[in-house]
Structures are given as structure tokens and as C-alpha cells.
Design a protein around this motif. Structure first.
Motif, PDB file in Angstrom:
ATOM      1  N   LEU A 114     -24.355   3.197  20.508  1.00 53.96           N
ATOM      2  CA  LEU A 114     -25.578   3.319  19.708  1.00 53.96           C
ATOM      3  C   LEU A 114     -25.410   2.632  18.356  1.00 53.96           C
ATOM      4  CD1 LEU A 114     -26.771   7.033  20.104  1.00 53.96           C
ATOM      5  CD2 LEU A 114     -27.931   4.988  20.919  1.00 53.96           C
ATOM      6  N   LEU A 115     -24.290   2.924  17.697  1.00 55.77           N
ATOM      7  CA  LEU A 115     -24.059   2.389  16.349  1.00 55.77           C
ATOM      8  C   LEU A 115     -24.036   0.871  16.352  1.00 55.77           C
ATOM      9  CD1 LEU A 115     -23.401   3.244  13.431  1.00 55.77           C
ATOM     10  CD2 LEU A 115     -20.984   3.166  14.049  1.00 55.77           C
ATOM     11  N   GLY A 234     -31.236   4.574  15.089  1.00 57.98           N
ATOM     12  CA  GLY A 234     -30.123   4.407  16.019  1.00 57.98           C
ATOM     13  C   GLY A 234     -28.785   4.331  15.303  1.00 57.98           C
ATOM     14  N   SER A 235     -28.739   3.603  14.189  1.00 57.80           N
ATOM     15  CA  SER A 235     -27.501   3.514  13.409  1.00 57.80           C
ATOM     16  C   SER A 235     -27.109   4.865  12.830  1.00 57.80           C
ATOM     17  CB  SER A 235     -27.666   2.500  12.271  1.00 57.80           C
ATOM     18  OG  SER A 235     -27.895   1.205  12.778  1.00 57.80           O
ATOM     19  N   ALA A 236     -28.100   5.595  12.323  1.00 54.63           N
ATOM     20  CA  ALA A 236     -27.814   6.897  11.715  1.00 54.63           C
ATOM     21  C   ALA A 236     -27.275   7.891  12.737  1.00 54.63           C
ATOM     22  CB  ALA A 236     -29.082   7.447  11.055  1.00 54.63           C
ATOM     23  N   VAL A 237     -27.934   7.981  13.881  1.00 55.94           N
ATOM     24  CA  VAL A 237     -27.518   8.928  14.914  1.00 55.94           C
ATOM     25  C   VAL A 237     -26.169   8.526  15.513  1.00 55.94           C
ATOM     26  CG1 VAL A 237     -28.099   9.865  17.181  1.00 55.94           C
ATOM     27  CG2 VAL A 237     -29.871   9.613  15.452  1.00 55.94           C
ATOM     28  N   GLY A 238     -25.978   7.244  15.768  1.00 61.41           N
ATOM     29  CA  GLY A 238     -24.706   6.777  16.322  1.00 61.41           C
ATOM     30  C   GLY A 238     -23.534   7.140  15.436  1.00 61.41           C
ATOM     31  N   GLY A 239     -23.711   7.008  14.122  1.00 62.84           N
ATOM     32  CA  GLY A 239     -22.643   7.353  13.189  1.00 62.84           C
ATOM     33  C   GLY A 239     -22.281   8.825  13.210  1.00 62.84           C
ATOM     34  N   VAL A 240     -23.289   9.681  13.276  1.00 66.05           N
ATOM     35  CA  VAL A 240     -23.036  11.131  13.350  1.00 66.05           C
ATOM     36  C   VAL A 240     -22.228  11.469  14.590  1.00 66.05           C
ATOM     37  CG1 VAL A 240     -24.114  13.386  13.652  1.00 66.05           C
ATOM     38  CG2 VAL A 240     -25.099  11.762  12.041  1.00 66.05           C
ATOM     39  N   VAL A 272     -17.404   5.706   5.849  1.00 67.08           N
ATOM     40  CA  VAL A 272     -17.723   4.488   5.083  1.00 67.08           C
ATOM     41  C   VAL A 272     -18.370   3.443   5.987  1.00 67.08           C
ATOM     42  CG1 VAL A 272     -16.708   2.548   3.834  1.00 67.08           C
ATOM     43  CG2 VAL A 272     -15.950   4.879   3.331  1.00 67.08           C
ATOM     44  N   VAL A 273     -17.785   3.241   7.176  1.00 64.69           N
ATOM     45  CA  VAL A 273     -18.350   2.280   8.131  1.00 64.69           C
ATOM     46  C   VAL A 273     -19.765   2.701   8.536  1.00 64.69           C
ATOM     47  CG1 VAL A 273     -18.112   1.325  10.456  1.00 64.69           C
ATOM     48  CG2 VAL A 273     -16.101   1.573   8.993  1.00 64.69           C
ATOM     49  N   TRP A 274     -19.960   3.981   8.745  1.00 65.27           N
ATOM     50  CA  TRP A 274     -21.274   4.511   9.129  1.00 65.27           C
ATOM     51  C   TRP A 274     -22.309   4.234   8.029  1.00 65.27           C
ATOM     52  CZ3 TRP A 274     -22.505  10.383   8.589  1.00 65.27           C
ATOM     53  CH2 TRP A 274     -23.811  10.631   8.987  1.00 65.27           C
ATOM     54  N   ALA A 275     -21.940   4.533   6.774  1.00 68.69           N
ATOM     55  CA  ALA A 275     -22.869   4.294   5.665  1.00 68.69           C
ATOM     56  C   ALA A 275     -23.220   2.808   5.564  1.00 68.69           C
ATOM     57  CB  ALA A 275     -22.256   4.793   4.360  1.00 68.69           C
ATOM     58  N   ALA A 276     -22.210   1.950   5.734  1.00 71.07           N
ATOM     59  CA  ALA A 276     -22.451   0.506   5.680  1.00 71.07           C
ATOM     60  C   ALA A 276     -23.372   0.062   6.808  1.00 71.07           C
ATOM     61  CB  ALA A 276     -21.119  -0.240   5.762  1.00 71.07           C
ATOM     62  N   ALA A 277     -23.216   0.666   7.992  1.00 69.79           N
ATOM     63  CA  ALA A 277     -24.065   0.312   9.127  1.00 69.79           C
ATOM     64  C   ALA A 277     -25.523   0.675   8.862  1.00 69.79           C
ATOM     65  CB  ALA A 277     -23.573   1.018  10.395  1.00 69.79           C
ATOM     66  N   VAL A 278     -25.758   1.850   8.271  1.00 69.15           N
ATOM     67  CA  VAL A 278     -27.130   2.266   7.965  1.00 69.15           C
ATOM     68  C   VAL A 278     -27.751   1.330   6.932  1.00 69.15           C
ATOM     69  CG1 VAL A 278     -28.557   4.097   6.975  1.00 69.15           C
ATOM     70  CG2 VAL A 278     -26.727   4.679   8.579  1.00 69.15           C
ATOM     71  N   TRP A 280     -26.927  -1.773   6.376  1.00 68.79           N
ATOM     72  CA  TRP A 280     -27.152  -3.045   7.069  1.00 68.79           C
ATOM     73  C   TRP A 280     -28.444  -2.989   7.879  1.00 68.79           C
ATOM     74  CZ3 TRP A 280     -24.201  -7.631   7.519  1.00 68.79           C
ATOM     75  CH2 TRP A 280     -24.611  -8.514   8.518  1.00 68.79           C
ATOM     76  N   SER A 281     -28.657  -1.893   8.591  1.00 69.50           N
ATOM     77  CA  SER A 281     -29.852  -1.754   9.418  1.00 69.50           C
ATOM     78  C   SER A 281     -31.123  -1.732   8.583  1.00 69.50           C
ATOM     79  CB  SER A 281     -29.767  -0.476  10.269  1.00 69.50           C
ATOM     80  OG  SER A 281     -28.741  -0.569  11.220  1.00 69.50           O
TER      81      SER A 281
END
Length: 312
Positions: A114-115, A234-240, A272-278, A280-281
Motif C-alpha cells: 500500500l505504502l 493509501g500512503s497514510a494507512v500503509g504506514g500505520v 520518518v519514512v512514513w511521514a516522508a511518504a505522506v 510526497w503523496s
């Protein structure tokens, strides 16, 4: 009582995400149940029992908003039910010690997919309205249904991106059709678990709380599907999902790094990677919106110029 309120809020939040994104109710709910120590088979059974009601309500809501392609529902839902029944039987015959990290690995893989999928890639729209073949939908349903039952979720994370990537159905109908067909999957998985383990370990108060939260969210999510950008959600949920299941794996007997500096550093790096992904999205979505507006303005200007140049 606090636990029941928490379950209801989880059910509400998970259904808002699932109904607007076409995935993540089961994965999100199962991740929470595993995190508080629920038996994997019982966790998946609890979620799927609640989903019988939430998916029915979600399907009706999506149908009322015109988000459902019934041919797709049947072609993917029936094999999905078969795969879910088989997956429930397999998971029920695994020991708790073996099943917990296995289930977390499945959920982690789905979360990572998902992420990456929604952070880095947009949605194809150039092949819409081309037919979706049964030879594509049948194996997709079987695999997604099996993963859904063994992982406590996965129907949406497998089915929705696959249909979106095909570009043959507009996004709102992909989400509505996957959500509606999930009723068959939830029903088959629930029957599989009940045949295999009975009601052992299933907390029906939790089932009811998850169901009530989902019922409240279902019509809202069906309306929101036209307004919330799937890429960001999708990015937010994938990170969680990735963060929570990495934590479960680190604390399992497989890894054995509970309450160590390595655990903290690993989870911090993922956050950190999750926050960056959100971020970016969000930027990618805004760029896409700006490009679409510019294209519309350019198209309007070209049409106006053509009209002005037409001889009277």
C-alpha cells in the motif's frame, strides 16, 4: 467499557478508510487485535464476523451512490469466497505461536505494498471502460480471498490496486465493487472459522463494537469516495500498518528484540519514512491537480481562439 469504545472507534475509522479507499478495514482492525495479544485465528474471525454487517452496509451505500459494477462483484466475489474459506481453514490449523508472526508478515507485506503503490504511482485512466475478463478476475479473487482470511485482511489491498492498475474501471467503481463483493468474502471466511474453531476466543462484544462503528461510517465513506484523494490516504494507512506489524515482529520469538534500543531505532526510522511518504503523496497530488487545471485552462483558451477565428 473503554475497550468497547476503542473498538467502536477503530471500526468507525477503519470503515471510513475502507469505504473511501476500497481497503484496510480488516488489515487495520486485525493489526490492533494482534497488538493487544488476540489469538490470530480469533482476531481474523472477529474481524470477519463484524465485516458481514459492515460490508453489507457499505455495499448498499455504494450502490445508492452509483459506485458498483455488479458484473465485477460477481466475477471476483464468488472465487474470493472460495479462497477465503480455504484461508480460514489453513489459519485455524496453525498454532498461536506460529500464526502470530506469520500473520504479521502477511499484514506487513500488504502494508508495504500500500505504502509504495500509492506513494510512488498514480492511477491509470486511459483504459477505462475496457472489459475486465473473467480469466483475470477469478484468480485475483481466489488469491485475495485466501490472503484476506489468513492475514485478517487483504481483500482490498490485493483487489483494489490490481483493478486500479488495470485502468479498466473508474476508481470510484473499483472501490465500490470491491467493498460490495467483500460481503461474500467475509461471510465465507466467517463460516470457515466457525467450522474450524467454533466461537473459541471470539469476543462477540468486540464484534458488535466493530460492527456499530463500521455501520456509522459506511454511508459517509461511500460519499467521501468522490472527495478524498486515494493516493494520500493509501500512503497514510500503509504506514500505520507497516509500523504496527514491524513492532509485532520485533517483539515476537522470531526476533526477540522487545524493549531494546534496536526496537526504538527501527520504529523511529520507519516513522520518518512514513511521514516522508505522506508528504510526497500530498505534493504529488497537488502537482497533479495543478497540471489538470493548467491543461483545462489551455484547452479552454484553444477552443475560444478557434471560435474567434471562425468566419461569421
Amino acid at each position: 467499557m473503554p475497550a468497547l469504545i476503542l473498538m467502536a472507534l477503530v471500526g468507525l475509522a477503519a470503515q471510513l478508510v475502507d469505504g473511501s479507499l476500497g481497503m484496510a478495514y480488516g488489515v487495520t482492525s486485525s493489526t490492533l487485535l494482534l497488538a493487544i495479544g488476540t489469538n490470530p485465528a480469533a482476531a481474523s474471525a472477529t474481524v470477519h464476523l463484524a465485516e458481514i454487517g459492515t460490508t453489507l452496509a457499505s455495499g448498499v451505500s455504494h450502490w445508492k451512490f452509483g459506485n458498483v459494477d455488479w458484473k465485477v462483484v460477481l466475477k471476483v466475489g464468488v472465487p474470493g469466497a472460495v479462497g477465503a474459506f480455504l484461508g480460514a481453514t489453513v489459519l485455524s490449523n496453525l498454532s498461536t505461536e506460529a500464526a502470530t508472526p506469520v500473520m504479521s508478515l502477511v499484514l506487513l507485506a500488504l502494508g508495504a505494498y500500500l505504502l509504495v503503490r500509492f506513494t510512488l504511482f498514480g492511477l491509470r485512466t486511459d483504459r477505462q471502460h475496457l472489459p475486465l475478463r473473467k480469466r483475470f478476475l477469478t484468480p485475483l479473487g481466489l488469491v485475495a480471498g485466501f490472503v484476506d482470511a489468513t492475514g485478517g485482511g487483504g481483500w482490498g489491498p490485493v483487489g483494489t490496486p490490481a483493478l486500479l492498475a488495470s485502468g479498466r474501471l473508474e476508481p470510484r467503481k473499483v472501490i465500490g465493487s470491491i467493498d460490495t463483493s467483500e460481503f461474500l468474502v467475509a461471510l465465507a471466511a466467517s463460516l470457515g472459522f466457525l467450522f474450524a474453531i467454533g466461537s473459541q476466543g471470539v469476543n462477540f462484544a468486540w464484534v458488535l463494537a466493530l460492527l456499530l462503528g463500521g455501520l456509522v461510517a459506511a454511508p459517509i465513506a461511500a460519499w467521501l469516495v468522490r472527495h478524498i484523494p486515494p493516493r494520500i490516504l493509501g500512503s497514510a494507512v500503509g504506514g500505520v500498518i507497516v509500523l504496527t506489524n514491524v513492532r509485532t515482529l520485533i517483539r515476537s520469538d522470531w526476533v526477540g528484540l522487545k524493549n531494546t534500543p534496536t526496537e526504538g531505532l527501527t520504529l523511529a526510522a520507519i516513522a520518518v519514512v512514513w511521514a516522508a511518504a505522506v508528504v510526497w503523496s500530498v505534493r504529488a497530488y497537488r502537482a497533479d491537480q495543478a497540471a489538470a487545471r493548467a491543461e483545462k485552462v489551455e484547452s479552454t483558451g484553444t477552443e475560444a481562439t478557434a471560435v474567434a477565428a471562425t468566419p461569421a
